[in-house]
Design a protein around this motif. Sequence first.
Motif, PDB file in Angstrom:
ATOM      1  N   ALA A   1       0.828  -1.209   0.000  1.00 52.98           N
ATOM      2  CA  ALA A   1       0.000   0.000   0.000  1.00 52.98           C
ATOM      3  C   ALA A   1       0.864   1.261   0.000  1.00 52.98           C
ATOM      4  N   VAL A   2       1.950   1.231   0.771  1.00 55.21           N
ATOM      5  CA  VAL A   2       2.874   2.372   0.794  1.00 55.21           C
ATOM      6  C   VAL A   2       3.541   2.537  -0.570  1.00 55.21           C
ATOM      7  N   LEU A   3       3.950   1.427  -1.172  1.00 55.10           N
ATOM      8  CA  LEU A   3       4.583   1.488  -2.495  1.00 55.10           C
ATOM      9  C   LEU A   3       3.612   2.016  -3.556  1.00 55.10           C
ATOM     10  N   VAL A   4       2.348   1.603  -3.472  1.00 50.12           N
ATOM     11  CA  VAL A   4       1.336   2.120  -4.400  1.00 50.12           C
ATOM     12  C   VAL A   4       1.227   3.629  -4.260  1.00 50.12           C
ATOM     13  N   ALA A   5       1.191   4.104  -3.030  1.00 48.46           N
ATOM     14  CA  ALA A   5       1.081   5.551  -2.799  1.00 48.46           C
ATOM     15  C   ALA A   5       2.286   6.296  -3.377  1.00 48.46           C
ATOM     16  N   LEU A   6       3.478   5.772  -3.159  1.00 50.11           N
ATOM     17  CA  LEU A   6       4.690   6.425  -3.671  1.00 50.11           C
ATOM     18  C   LEU A   6       4.725   6.440  -5.202  1.00 50.11           C
ATOM     19  N   VAL A   7       4.442   5.296  -5.806  1.00 49.38           N
ATOM     20  CA  VAL A   7       4.484   5.216  -7.269  1.00 49.38           C
ATOM     21  C   VAL A   7       3.394   6.103  -7.881  1.00 49.38           C
ATOM     22  N   THR A   8       2.243   6.163  -7.240  1.00 48.10           N
ATOM     23  CA  THR A   8       1.164   7.048  -7.711  1.00 48.10           C
ATOM     24  C   THR A   8       1.626   8.501  -7.676  1.00 48.10           C
ATOM     25  N   MET A   9       2.288   8.890  -6.591  1.00 49.30           N
ATOM     26  CA  MET A   9       2.787  10.256  -6.475  1.00 49.30           C
ATOM     27  C   MET A   9       3.795  10.564  -7.584  1.00 49.30           C
ATOM     28  N   PHE A  10       4.727   9.640  -7.835  1.00 48.62           N
ATOM     29  CA  PHE A  10       5.712   9.871  -8.890  1.00 48.62           C
ATOM     30  C   PHE A  10       5.047   9.947 -10.259  1.00 48.62           C
ATOM     31  N   GLY A  11       4.023   9.134 -10.470  1.00 46.24           N
ATOM     32  CA  GLY A  11       3.286   9.189 -11.732  1.00 46.24           C
ATOM     33  C   GLY A  11       2.588  10.522 -11.929  1.00 46.24           C
ATOM     34  N   HIS A  12       1.992  11.033 -10.865  1.00 42.70           N
ATOM     35  CA  HIS A  12       1.314  12.335 -10.949  1.00 42.70           C
ATOM     36  C   HIS A  12       2.319  13.459 -11.197  1.00 42.70           C
ATOM     37  N   ARG A  13       3.449  13.370 -10.547  1.00 38.52           N
ATOM     38  CA  ARG A  13       4.477  14.403 -10.761  1.00 38.52           C
ATOM     39  C   ARG A  13       5.001  14.371 -12.191  1.00 38.52           C
ATOM     40  N   ALA A  14       5.186  13.179 -12.734  1.00 38.16           N
ATOM     41  CA  ALA A  14       5.640  13.065 -14.129  1.00 38.16           C
ATOM     42  C   ALA A  14       4.584  13.629 -15.074  1.00 38.16           C
ATOM     43  N   ALA A  15       3.310  13.355 -14.781  1.00 40.54           N
ATOM     44  CA  ALA A  15       2.231  13.882 -15.623  1.00 40.54           C
ATOM     45  C   ALA A  15       2.187  15.405 -15.555  1.00 40.54           C
ATOM     46  N   ASN A  16       2.342  15.960 -14.362  1.00 42.03           N
ATOM     47  CA  ASN A  16       2.344  17.428 -14.220  1.00 42.03           C
ATOM     48  C   ASN A  16       3.519  18.046 -14.959  1.00 42.03           C
ATOM     49  N   GLU A  17       4.675  17.431 -14.851  1.00 39.21           N
ATOM     50  CA  GLU A  17       5.861  17.948 -15.540  1.00 39.21           C
ATOM     51  C   GLU A  17       5.668  17.883 -17.051  1.00 39.21           C
ATOM     52  N   GLN A  18       5.027  16.818 -17.513  1.00 29.70           N
ATOM     53  CA  GLN A  18       4.756  16.681 -18.939  1.00 29.70           C
ATOM     54  C   GLN A  18       3.840  17.807 -19.426  1.00 29.70           C
ATOM     55  N   ILE A  19       2.833  18.124 -18.661  1.00 34.60           N
ATOM     56  CA  ILE A  19       1.901  19.199 -19.023  1.00 34.60           C
ATOM     57  C   ILE A  19       2.620  20.548 -19.038  1.00 34.60           C
TER      58      ILE A  19
ATOM     59  N   THR B   1       1.976   1.941 -15.026  1.00 29.89           N
ATOM     60  CA  THR B   1       2.000   0.477 -15.141  1.00 29.89           C
ATOM     61  C   THR B   1       2.449  -0.143 -13.824  1.00 29.89           C
ATOM     62  N   GLY B   2       3.483   0.432 -13.225  1.00 29.46           N
ATOM     63  CA  GLY B   2       3.952  -0.055 -11.926  1.00 29.46           C
ATOM     64  C   GLY B   2       2.868   0.047 -10.868  1.00 29.46           C
ATOM     65  N   GLU B   3       2.156   1.166 -10.871  1.00 29.36           N
ATOM     66  CA  GLU B   3       1.068   1.363  -9.900  1.00 29.36           C
ATOM     67  C   GLU B   3      -0.005   0.294 -10.075  1.00 29.36           C
ATOM     68  N   ALA B   4      -0.412   0.057 -11.318  1.00 27.42           N
ATOM     69  CA  ALA B   4      -1.454  -0.943 -11.568  1.00 27.42           C
ATOM     70  C   ALA B   4      -1.008  -2.334 -11.115  1.00 27.42           C
ATOM     71  N   LEU B   5       0.217  -2.693 -11.430  1.00 30.75           N
ATOM     72  CA  LEU B   5       0.715  -4.018 -11.026  1.00 30.75           C
ATOM     73  C   LEU B   5       0.837  -4.128  -9.505  1.00 30.75           C
ATOM     74  N   LEU B   6       1.263  -3.049  -8.854  1.00 28.84           N
ATOM     75  CA  LEU B   6       1.327  -3.068  -7.388  1.00 28.84           C
ATOM     76  C   LEU B   6      -0.070  -3.235  -6.782  1.00 28.84           C
ATOM     77  N   GLU B   7      -1.056  -2.555  -7.345  1.00 31.54           N
ATOM     78  CA  GLU B   7      -2.424  -2.685  -6.845  1.00 31.54           C
ATOM     79  C   GLU B   7      -2.951  -4.103  -7.042  1.00 31.54           C
ATOM     80  N   ILE B   8      -2.660  -4.681  -8.204  1.00 37.91           N
ATOM     81  CA  ILE B   8      -3.085  -6.060  -8.464  1.00 37.91           C
ATOM     82  C   ILE B   8      -2.400  -7.002  -7.475  1.00 37.91           C
ATOM     83  N   GLY B   9      -1.098  -6.803  -7.277  1.00 38.03           N
ATOM     84  CA  GLY B   9      -0.363  -7.620  -6.309  1.00 38.03           C
ATOM     85  C   GLY B   9      -0.928  -7.493  -4.906  1.00 38.03           C
ATOM     86  N   LEU B  10      -1.302  -6.284  -4.520  1.00 36.87           N
ATOM     87  CA  LEU B  10      -1.878  -6.045  -3.197  1.00 36.87           C
ATOM     88  C   LEU B  10      -3.186  -6.812  -3.030  1.00 36.87           C
ATOM     89  N   VAL B  11      -4.036  -6.743  -4.040  1.00 36.44           N
ATOM     90  CA  VAL B  11      -5.332  -7.432  -3.957  1.00 36.44           C
ATOM     91  C   VAL B  11      -5.129  -8.947  -3.899  1.00 36.44           C
TER      92      VAL B  11
END
Length: 180
Positions: free
Chosen positions: A31-49, A134-144
């Motif tokens: 769950a912690v890893l999902v949160a971290l990877v989600t944050m990095f994904g959002h930051r990358a998306a913001n930087e891209q914009i 992709t990492g976030e999705a796989l981490l979420e699947i692994g968590l479930v």
Amino acid sequence: MSEFELPERPEEGHEDNPLILPVSVTISTLAVLVALVTMFGHRAANEQILLQAKASDQWNYYQAKNIRFHEMEGYVDLLGNLAPADKEKAEASREKYVKQAEKYDKDKDEISSEAKKLETERDVFGKKENRFDTGEALLEIGLVICSMTLLTKKKAFWFSGIAIAAIGVGFAITGFLLHP
């Protein structure tokens, strides 16, 4: 109403199911890893914009310089084709416009180069975002899947969830390795 009451303590404790503690720790870690990877994904998306906006600004600036360049060329052509009364003054004006046109042409190249650089950087952040997502999705699947261990008491779910989550972590790490 007593049939809906929850028991005061769980019927099965840690002693009866040795998987509860390690699986719970695994789920919490995921769950912690999902949160971290989600944050990095959002930051990358913001930087891209932001980079896309900067690149668009550069291309708008390029277009403005290009318009001015063509205006100057028009003035040069006009002054070269007219028969003015004061040829020296007309030639001086023509030279001024030639120099200005050359400056605009040179500026266009620099601006274009900067815009292309920003677009390249934007594309890298887009790839980073994809890796993190992709990492976030796989981490979420692994968590479930890991959490299914608590319901089924089968270690296969725990190991499968850990393996899928490890692949997700691998994808997230590759997001950090991409550079413009």
